[in-house]
Scaffold this motif. Sequence first.
Motif, PDB file in Angstrom:
ATOM      1  N   THR A 198       5.783  10.927  -5.280  1.00 45.42           N
ATOM      2  CA  THR A 198       5.320  10.378  -4.009  1.00 45.42           C
ATOM      3  C   THR A 198       3.908   9.815  -4.163  1.00 45.42           C
ATOM      4  OG1 THR A 198       6.638  12.041  -2.842  1.00 45.42           O
ATOM      5  CG2 THR A 198       4.933  10.900  -1.573  1.00 45.42           C
ATOM      6  N   LEU A 199       3.689   8.612  -3.652  1.00 43.86           N
ATOM      7  CA  LEU A 199       2.391   7.950  -3.734  1.00 43.86           C
ATOM      8  C   LEU A 199       1.779   7.797  -2.341  1.00 43.86           C
ATOM      9  CD1 LEU A 199       3.404   5.026  -6.134  1.00 43.86           C
ATOM     10  CD2 LEU A 199       2.104   7.059  -6.777  1.00 43.86           C
ATOM     11  N   VAL A 200       0.486   8.102  -2.233  1.00 43.94           N
ATOM     12  CA  VAL A 200      -0.280   7.806  -1.023  1.00 43.94           C
ATOM     13  C   VAL A 200      -1.442   6.927  -1.466  1.00 43.94           C
ATOM     14  CG1 VAL A 200      -1.608   8.725   0.905  1.00 43.94           C
ATOM     15  CG2 VAL A 200       0.372   9.998   0.050  1.00 43.94           C
ATOM     16  N   ILE A 201      -1.470   5.690  -0.981  1.00 44.15           N
ATOM     17  CA  ILE A 201      -2.395   4.684  -1.526  1.00 44.15           C
ATOM     18  C   ILE A 201      -3.304   4.117  -0.436  1.00 44.15           C
ATOM     19  CG2 ILE A 201      -2.564   2.495  -2.765  1.00 44.15           C
ATOM     20  CD1 ILE A 201       0.316   2.984  -3.764  1.00 44.15           C
ATOM     21  N   VAL A 202      -4.611   4.199  -0.674  1.00 46.70           N
ATOM     22  CA  VAL A 202      -5.602   3.503   0.146  1.00 46.70           C
ATOM     23  C   VAL A 202      -6.044   2.272  -0.635  1.00 46.70           C
ATOM     24  CG1 VAL A 202      -7.971   3.562   1.007  1.00 46.70           C
ATOM     25  CG2 VAL A 202      -6.450   5.497   1.416  1.00 46.70           C
ATOM     26  N   SER A 203      -5.951   1.101  -0.018  1.00 41.83           N
ATOM     27  CA  SER A 203      -6.352  -0.112  -0.729  1.00 41.83           C
ATOM     28  C   SER A 203      -6.589  -1.248   0.258  1.00 41.83           C
ATOM     29  CB  SER A 203      -5.267  -0.528  -1.731  1.00 41.83           C
ATOM     30  OG  SER A 203      -5.647  -1.693  -2.427  1.00 41.83           O
TER      31      SER A 203
END
Length: 254
Positions: A198-203
């Motif tokens: 699972t990925l949680v990405i801030v960008s």
Amino acid sequence: MSSAVQCDGVWKRYGRQPRGIKELLVGRHKADDSRYSREWALRDINFAVERGSAFGIVGHNGTGKSTLLSLLLGTIPPDRGNIRMHGRVASMLELGAGFHPELTGRENIFLYGSILGMSLTEIRNNLDKIIGFSELDGAIDNQIRTYSSGMIARLGFSTIAHTPVDILLIDEVLAVGDSHFQEKCGQYLQDFKARQGTLVIVSHDMEALAEMCDSGICLNMGHVLVQGSISNVLSEYEAVMTMSRREPKQICKE
């Protein structure tokens, strides 16, 4: 599918302490509830991230994105609400932040791997794979202080990529090294998802988020402005930023 990340009614207050004798005696002047002076960094945050998916978090600067990642990582606690992380968690917030400049690249793999929670056996079993992925074979026994920032980022990404985790938290670390290595990193993240990671990405890279993520949220002034499919979230974010450019003060008001 089951949730890997669950965030229920989470609030986080900015930690403000009096900064001098004057404030201790007469108190602090009440600031407007604006982007950088509001009382609550995050207010009533609710979302769930399904196992094997990628979740994007967008919003203007100062809206609480990095605070939310810190809460998910567990480095700071929420003031209200609950966060549940179902699985082993690692973060790509600042690649190589745990490296020691006087140690070699090889020695730093052991150091950084330990910080990430790997056992000595796990590090030894993955050492050749980490070095091979980083493509730093010729420099791996040189001191880290002789590395460029790009080489440090490569080694940091490679170490994390071979850490047995279920959830990865990423803050703007989507492009590491040259175009060839960036492709390797992108492929690794896709493969991680395929393995039910699972990925949680801030960008702020809208193109990368659209390509990588399935769902997400847009934060504004510490609360969730919109959540759902990544296409809808990015469209709303673009609309908010367009309004902000036209009316600079509007984004800082409720």
